[in-house]
Scaffold this motif. Structure first.
Motif, PDB file in Angstrom:
ATOM      1  N   GLU A  97      -0.874  -8.119  -4.034  1.00 20.94           N
ATOM      2  CA  GLU A  97      -0.930  -6.802  -4.582  1.00 20.94           C
ATOM      3  C   GLU A  97      -0.060  -5.641  -4.072  1.00 20.94           C
ATOM      4  N   THR A  98       0.175  -5.772  -2.636  1.00 22.68           N
ATOM      5  CA  THR A  98       1.417  -4.938  -2.304  1.00 22.68           C
ATOM      6  C   THR A  98       2.528  -5.012  -2.862  1.00 22.68           C
ATOM      7  N   LEU A  99       2.834  -6.131  -3.016  1.00 23.05           N
ATOM      8  CA  LEU A  99       4.159  -6.519  -3.618  1.00 23.05           C
ATOM      9  C   LEU A  99       4.325  -5.884  -5.271  1.00 23.05           C
ATOM     10  N   SER A 100       3.220  -5.999  -5.713  1.00 24.63           N
ATOM     11  CA  SER A 100       3.061  -5.504  -7.407  1.00 24.63           C
ATOM     12  C   SER A 100       3.422  -3.917  -7.248  1.00 24.63           C
ATOM     13  N   ILE A 101       2.690  -3.297  -6.228  1.00 24.14           N
ATOM     14  CA  ILE A 101       2.884  -1.973  -6.056  1.00 24.14           C
ATOM     15  C   ILE A 101       4.496  -1.604  -5.812  1.00 24.14           C
ATOM     16  N   TYR A 104       6.572  -2.229  -9.062  1.00 27.05           N
ATOM     17  CA  TYR A 104       6.590  -1.018  -9.941  1.00 27.05           C
ATOM     18  C   TYR A 104       6.880   0.546  -9.722  1.00 27.05           C
ATOM     19  N   LYS A 105       6.401   0.637  -8.451  1.00 28.84           N
ATOM     20  CA  LYS A 105       6.861   2.299  -7.770  1.00 28.84           C
ATOM     21  C   LYS A 105       8.148   2.111  -7.020  1.00 28.84           C
ATOM     22  N   GLN A 106       8.988   1.273  -6.890  1.00 30.12           N
ATOM     23  CA  GLN A 106      10.082   1.298  -6.215  1.00 30.12           C
ATOM     24  C   GLN A 106      10.998   2.356  -6.602  1.00 30.12           C
ATOM     25  N   PRO A 107      11.586   3.098  -5.902  1.00 30.96           N
ATOM     26  CA  PRO A 107      11.311   3.007  -4.360  1.00 30.96           C
ATOM     27  C   PRO A 107      10.029   3.754  -3.774  1.00 30.96           C
ATOM     28  N   VAL A 108       9.292   3.029  -3.021  1.00 28.49           N
ATOM     29  CA  VAL A 108       7.982   3.705  -2.338  1.00 28.49           C
ATOM     30  C   VAL A 108       7.844   3.755  -1.069  1.00 28.49           C
ATOM     31  N   THR A 109       6.960   4.578  -0.547  1.00 31.64           N
ATOM     32  CA  THR A 109       6.613   4.785   0.896  1.00 31.64           C
ATOM     33  C   THR A 109       5.607   3.971   1.547  1.00 31.64           C
ATOM     34  N   ARG A 110       5.289   3.768   2.583  1.00 32.21           N
ATOM     35  CA  ARG A 110       4.120   3.010   3.093  1.00 32.21           C
ATOM     36  C   ARG A 110       2.814   3.839   2.410  1.00 32.21           C
ATOM     37  N   GLU A 114      -0.372   2.697   0.754  1.00 27.58           N
ATOM     38  CA  GLU A 114      -1.767   2.708   1.324  1.00 27.58           C
ATOM     39  C   GLU A 114      -2.774   3.366   0.366  1.00 27.58           C
ATOM     40  N   SER A 115      -2.251   4.332   0.033  1.00 32.19           N
ATOM     41  CA  SER A 115      -3.208   5.394  -0.941  1.00 32.19           C
ATOM     42  C   SER A 115      -3.654   4.602  -2.195  1.00 32.19           C
ATOM     43  N   ILE A 116      -2.806   3.782  -2.821  1.00 34.99           N
ATOM     44  CA  ILE A 116      -3.112   3.060  -3.971  1.00 34.99           C
ATOM     45  C   ILE A 116      -4.103   1.844  -3.625  1.00 34.99           C
ATOM     46  N   ARG A 117      -3.873   1.169  -2.626  1.00 34.38           N
ATOM     47  CA  ARG A 117      -4.620   0.012  -2.156  1.00 34.38           C
ATOM     48  C   ARG A 117      -5.724   0.217  -1.213  1.00 34.38           C
ATOM     49  N   GLY A 118      -5.805   1.485  -0.854  1.00 34.26           N
ATOM     50  CA  GLY A 118      -7.018   1.952   0.085  1.00 34.26           C
ATOM     51  C   GLY A 118      -7.314   1.202   1.156  1.00 34.26           C
ATOM     52  N   VAL A 119      -5.938   0.572   1.674  1.00 35.55           N
ATOM     53  CA  VAL A 119      -6.348   0.049   3.013  1.00 35.55           C
ATOM     54  C   VAL A 119      -4.905  -0.055   3.739  1.00 35.55           C
ATOM     55  N   ALA A 120      -5.088  -0.075   4.983  1.00 37.10           N
ATOM     56  CA  ALA A 120      -3.494  -0.109   6.025  1.00 37.10           C
ATOM     57  C   ALA A 120      -2.614  -1.342   5.337  1.00 37.10           C
ATOM     58  N   VAL A 121      -1.399  -0.998   5.213  1.00 35.43           N
ATOM     59  CA  VAL A 121      -0.736  -2.402   4.643  1.00 35.43           C
ATOM     60  C   VAL A 121       0.429  -2.552   5.575  1.00 35.43           C
ATOM     61  N   GLU A 122       0.435  -2.226   6.960  1.00 32.68           N
ATOM     62  CA  GLU A 122       1.603  -2.441   7.689  1.00 32.68           C
ATOM     63  C   GLU A 122       1.951  -3.882   8.037  1.00 32.68           C
TER      64      GLU A 122
ATOM     65  N   LEU B 100     -11.920   9.442  -8.793  1.00 32.29           N
ATOM     66  CA  LEU B 100     -12.147   8.052  -8.185  1.00 32.29           C
ATOM     67  C   LEU B 100     -11.877   7.231  -9.452  1.00 32.29           C
ATOM     68  N   VAL B 101     -12.386   7.302 -10.439  1.00 34.73           N
ATOM     69  CA  VAL B 101     -12.039   6.253 -11.561  1.00 34.73           C
ATOM     70  C   VAL B 101     -10.727   5.889 -11.879  1.00 34.73           C
ATOM     71  N   LEU B 102      -9.882   7.044 -11.883  1.00 34.18           N
ATOM     72  CA  LEU B 102      -8.464   6.841 -11.915  1.00 34.18           C
ATOM     73  C   LEU B 102      -7.893   5.872 -10.909  1.00 34.18           C
ATOM     74  N   LYS B 103      -8.304   6.260  -9.675  1.00 35.43           N
ATOM     75  CA  LYS B 103      -7.916   5.433  -8.541  1.00 35.43           C
ATOM     76  C   LYS B 103      -8.345   4.021  -8.755  1.00 35.43           C
ATOM     77  N   ILE B 104      -9.578   3.690  -9.179  1.00 32.89           N
ATOM     78  CA  ILE B 104      -9.823   2.210  -9.508  1.00 32.89           C
ATOM     79  C   ILE B 104      -9.115   1.522 -10.507  1.00 32.89           C
ATOM     80  N   LEU B 105      -8.963   2.533 -11.625  1.00 29.16           N
ATOM     81  CA  LEU B 105      -7.937   1.999 -12.568  1.00 29.16           C
ATOM     82  C   LEU B 105      -6.323   1.629 -12.264  1.00 29.16           C
ATOM     83  N   GLU B 106      -6.000   2.304 -11.378  1.00 25.68           N
ATOM     84  CA  GLU B 106      -4.667   2.172 -11.178  1.00 25.68           C
ATOM     85  C   GLU B 106      -4.628   0.876 -10.224  1.00 25.68           C
ATOM     86  N   TYR B 107      -5.576   0.860  -9.075  1.00 22.75           N
ATOM     87  CA  TYR B 107      -5.509  -0.343  -8.452  1.00 22.75           C
ATOM     88  C   TYR B 107      -5.856  -1.515  -9.122  1.00 22.75           C
TER      89      TYR B 107
END
Lengths: 201, 253, 201
Positions: A97-101, A104-110, A114-122, B100-107
């Motif tokens: 999942e992290t690799l996918s982001i 697509y989003k490179q260059p990207v910060t940690r 974390e904001s997209i995955r909703g969890v810590a990624v370190e 929240l929905v946008l976040k879920i969709l992006e994820y």
């Protein structure tokens, strides 16, 4: 085909056979001498036609911006017996999942990851850097100047991709986005300021 | 905390493992077959909390992220219950669920890509490139060229790891000679209890005594994790990365 | 030759192609299954006849201990070119360690390097300077005015860094490479967000 062409094709084959990484058409052209990258591409195509006709167990694969010789997938079972120790372990779901982001989003910060995955990624990021799938590509401008991450050539090799453009696209979701929320698509493609390495010295 | 699953709409999900709160939300949305653009927030929130209550203690490590999401869900739920204000004609009411929905969709989109990468990973494991053909070196030498220098192939990761290891070795040497551990988790837990008895609450940061060896900080941290798990204390935070406050579980926060 | 023989020959070829050491007829027979070591020897002979007829750049060589696929000797010159010109870069562990200290502590003296690594670094330092990864950047003030070392532009190229500035800072390194114990310590410095859902109900 004349004798000199046959020679170039053989040299090309010898180089692909001896290399331990994918070789670009440009690099192959420089090594063979007196042929162009375009001619390399043509000769590689001829080689693959030869292999197919002769029933060889391998073929030339286009990958990570270059060519390399690999076995055909139907022989995987036998080769697995040979390499009993097995290659690198499969990536975890979190790593993928992290690799996918990153891809697509490179260059990207940690923080963005974390904001997209909703969890810590370190921890995951460490694994990805360790396995040379992700690398540091610079620093973001502004506050704290966080490190920026991007994918490596090995990433392309690992997933059998000729280039980043060949990344899979999630079609259904794209349609959904286009229909309902164009903003998200825009957010996905937002360009980023990257520190110009030339300025730093 | 009750061991039994929640009654009512609850879905049995306690045996499943999730990558994070968004992963869990995607699962709940799919499981309930609800319209992503019209999520029944009360139902989803209830199931989300039910999952949290059944979460095993070992997963406490990542619980902060789940708790944060739970708070978000509860906030949205309460906003949905508010009466809708009168609006001018050209004004649009922002749906509290939208962000929240946008976040879920992006994820979800990236999860889809991850799945395709997984397939490519599997396909890639079926082909084999040639290993380093070391035996060519003799031929190369015969042809009058120097064989390549032996050694490991190195990457930036190797370089960074090498430096980190060297620095850690240097640090470990110092720690062993000068600082025996000399403190237990129970002692640190008692220190936290004492502070809470005296002051009612304390900031997380204040529990780490400046100048104290780093090893003591680790013990304090582990003691705090234990106490949260035992339900003895609660942690609260105003904003992300803001100051964290520690309360005794029984106290009115 | 019948169809089943062709299959065994292909499997044999795949195994020889993917192996990174010579394989004995006995081991090959065991891996291919349902053929004898004697049949392996026959099939290898067939493979070599095929390669010769088709003008392949490689052949099966019989050496002590077994069979292996190698390029024909007439291509050695080109393969040497492959290795020399930008082939995979190689550094020893000692060179790597010394280089990592130079990168982080630059400008740095030889004495400092030796005190961190605990061994003499003179030879390694010479290699690094020869390979243009490290250069002399000046002399320290004071007693003996020892030489100071730093990294070169080639160092950045070698590790794919846009600039020296993109080298992770020690605090960022800890995030990427610290062991478990150190990660707990880090968690102290950057506490995870923890919220209490109970209050809002």
């Amino acid at each position: 085909m004349n004798g000199s062409d046959a020679g170039a094709k053989q040299v090309l084959e010898a180089l692909l056979f001896a290399a331990d990484e994918p070789l670009s058409a440009r690099r192959l052209a420089a090594l063979v001498e007196e042929i162009t990258p375009g001619e390399v591409t043509d000769l590689v195509r001829e080689l693959n036609a030869d292999y197919l006709r002769e029933g060889r167990a391998f073929h030339v694969q286009e990958i990570a911006g270059g060519y390399r010789l690999v076995t055909r997938s139907e022989f995987a079972g036998w080769i697995a017996g040979l390499r009993a120790a097995g290659g690198s372990p499969r990536l975890t779901q979190a790593a993928l999942e992290t690799l996918s982001i990153v891809a697509y989003k490179q260059p990207v910060t940690r923080t963005e990851l974390e904001s997209i995955r909703g969890v810590a990624v370190e921890g995951v990021l460490k694994t990805l850097v360790d396995r040379e799938l992700v690398r540091i590509v610079g620093r973001e401008e502004g506050m704290g100047r966080p490190l920026l991450y991007g994918t490596t050539d090995h990433f392309l090799e690992y997933f059998g991709l000729p280039s980043l453009d060949a990344l899979p696209r999630p079609d259904e979701l794209e349609i959904l986005f286009a229909d309902r929320e164009r903003q998200v698509e825009l957010a996905l493609e937002e360009p980023r300021a990257v520190a110009d390495p030339g300025d730093e010295e | 905390m009750a061991d039994e699953a929640q009654p009512g709409h609850s879905v049995r999900i306690e045996t499943l493992d999730f990558e994070g709160p968004l992963d869990l939300l995607v699962y709940l949305v799919q499981k309930n077959e609800v319209d992503i653009w019209d999520i029944p927030i009360a139902l989803i929130t209830e199931q989300f909390l039910a999952y949290l209550q059944n979460m095993s203690a070992e997963r406490l490590e990542g619980a902060g992220e789940f708790l944060l999401m739970a708070a978000t869900l509860l906030r949205i739920k309460s906003q949905m219950l508010l009466p809708r204000p009168q609006l001018d004609e050209d004004e649009e009411l922002e749906d509290p669920r939208r962000e929240l929905v946008l976040k879920i969709l992006e994820y979800q989109q990236y999860r889809e890509i991850a799945e395709q990468l997984r397939e490519r990973e599997s396909a890639g494991r079926l082909v084999f490139a040639r290993g380093m053909p070391e035996w060519d070196d003799a031929l190369i030498a015969e042809a009058g060229h120097a064989p390549p220098e032996p050694g490991e192939r190195v990457s930036l990761g190797d370089l960074l790891r090498s430096f980190t290891r060297l620095m850690e070795e240097a640090r470990r040497d110092r720690v062993h000679h000068l600082e025996p551990l000399g403190v237990t988790i129970e002692e640190k837990a008692e220190f936290v209890r004492e502070r809470l008895r005296r002051e009612g609450q304390t900031s997380f940061r204040d529990l780490f005594v400046p100048g104290e060896p780093r090893s003591h900080w680790i013990v304090t941290f582990v003691a705090l994790l234990e106490m949260v798990r035992e339900g003895e204390i609660r942690l609260r935070q105003g904003e992300r990365f803001g100051e964290i406050h520690v309360y005794a579980a029984g106290s009115a926060a």
